[in-house]
Motif scaffolding. Structure first.
Motif, PDB file in Angstrom:
ATOM      1  N   ARG A 105       0.827  -1.215   0.000  1.00  0.00           N
ATOM      2  CA  ARG A 105       0.000   0.000   0.000  1.00  0.00           C
ATOM      3  C   ARG A 105       0.862   1.267   0.000  1.00  0.00           C
ATOM      4  O   ARG A 105       0.506   2.265  -0.617  1.00  0.00           O
ATOM      5  CB  ARG A 105      -0.927   0.006   1.207  1.00  0.00           C
ATOM      6  N   LYS A 111      -6.030   1.233  -3.649  1.00  0.00           N
ATOM      7  CA  LYS A 111      -7.209   1.281  -2.808  1.00  0.00           C
ATOM      8  C   LYS A 111      -7.615  -0.135  -2.404  1.00  0.00           C
ATOM      9  O   LYS A 111      -7.128  -1.118  -2.953  1.00  0.00           O
ATOM     10  CB  LYS A 111      -8.363   1.972  -3.547  1.00  0.00           C
ATOM     11  N   THR A 180      -6.298  -6.386  -6.688  1.00  0.00           N
ATOM     12  CA  THR A 180      -5.262  -5.571  -6.063  1.00  0.00           C
ATOM     13  C   THR A 180      -3.937  -6.319  -6.065  1.00  0.00           C
ATOM     14  O   THR A 180      -3.900  -7.556  -6.089  1.00  0.00           O
ATOM     15  CB  THR A 180      -5.618  -5.212  -4.609  1.00  0.00           C
ATOM     16  N   LYS A 228     -11.584  -3.683   5.992  1.00  0.00           N
ATOM     17  CA  LYS A 228     -10.330  -3.157   5.431  1.00  0.00           C
ATOM     18  C   LYS A 228      -9.121  -3.534   6.277  1.00  0.00           C
ATOM     19  O   LYS A 228      -7.999  -3.560   5.786  1.00  0.00           O
ATOM     20  CB  LYS A 228     -10.423  -1.647   5.266  1.00  0.00           C
TER      21      LYS A 228
END
Length: 236
Positions: A105, A111, A180, A228
């Protein structure tokens, strides 16, 4: 056809089928249902499709390879070793996965996965789906990625590092559908950890239990905190 050629074809068949299921199962189900949303029912059907891949691979092994499905015979260990191994594997994957997720990240500024966010709503308080999903990941993914693919690659190339690395790469690629970088890097890391353990200790049952517990704990915690915070820990 030589045994190595049979192994190559079996590995290719297994990976292609898993990839097709991961990529196309929801569009296929949506086409049948005439809807576009992802529901708990559709996710359940998608896990059934993954079990079908295992069945097809077992049939291929039985009809074409005509050898034991598990090339490496499971070694027996004490109950204490089982418990200790599951705990150690869990925390290695937890700490390592969290570190890698934070690093990714920072480097990519990506995101959170929208797909995982949507799935978190499907799993919310749906304990039967949680158990079935974790059971599918634990049993099917470990039997195929570690039990089936890893030792065959090692035998084909006569190199244990190839078996560990390639099986982990394939494991990471299969999770790329979540959209991701983190959801590829973390499963790749877990794939390395599990593959090394399987090479050292040759016990698929411990890996099945570890994989199940890893996902189960994450999904259960997901019911109480923000999804998250668990993005590094899901390998569904």
């Amino acid at each position: 056809m030589s045994l190595n050629a049979k192994y190559s074809l079996g590995i290719l068949l297994t990976f292609v089928l898993l990839a097709l299921v991961m990529i196309h199962i929801f569009p296929f189900i949506n086409a049948i249902k005439g809807t576009t949303d992802i529901t708990a029912e559709k996710f359940f059907y998608s896990r059934i499709a993954i079990w079908l891949v295992l069945i097809i691979t077992i049939l291929y092994n039985f009809v074409i390879e005509k050898n034991p499905f598990l090339v490496w015979k499971d070694k027996k260990y004490s109950s204490l070793f089982y418990i200790g191994s599951v705990i150690c594997l869990y925390f290695i994957c937890l700490i390592g996965g969290n570190f890698l997720n934070v690093l990714v990240r920072i480097l990519t500024h990506e995101k959170f996965s929208d797909k995982l966010l949507h799935l978190s709503l499907i799993f919310k308080n749906n304990y039967l789906l949680i158990i079935f999903t974790c059971l599918t990941a634990g049993v099917v993914e470990e039997l195929l990625m570690r039990g089936y693919i890893q030792p065959r690659i090692e035998k084909m190339y006569n190199n244990p590092y190839f078996g560990i690395l390639i099986s982990a790469i394939l494991f990471g690629i299969l999770h790329s559908t979540y959209g991701t970088v983190g959801q590829v890097v973390v499963p790749f890391f877990i794939g390395i950890v599990f593959a090394v353990f399987y090479k050292l200790y040759s016990n698929i049952k411990i890996l099945i239990i570890s994989h199940f517990m890893y996902d189960f704990v994450s999904l259960m915690i997901m019911n109480f905190i923000d999804i998250k915070h668990l993005s590094a820990f899901l390998t569904l």
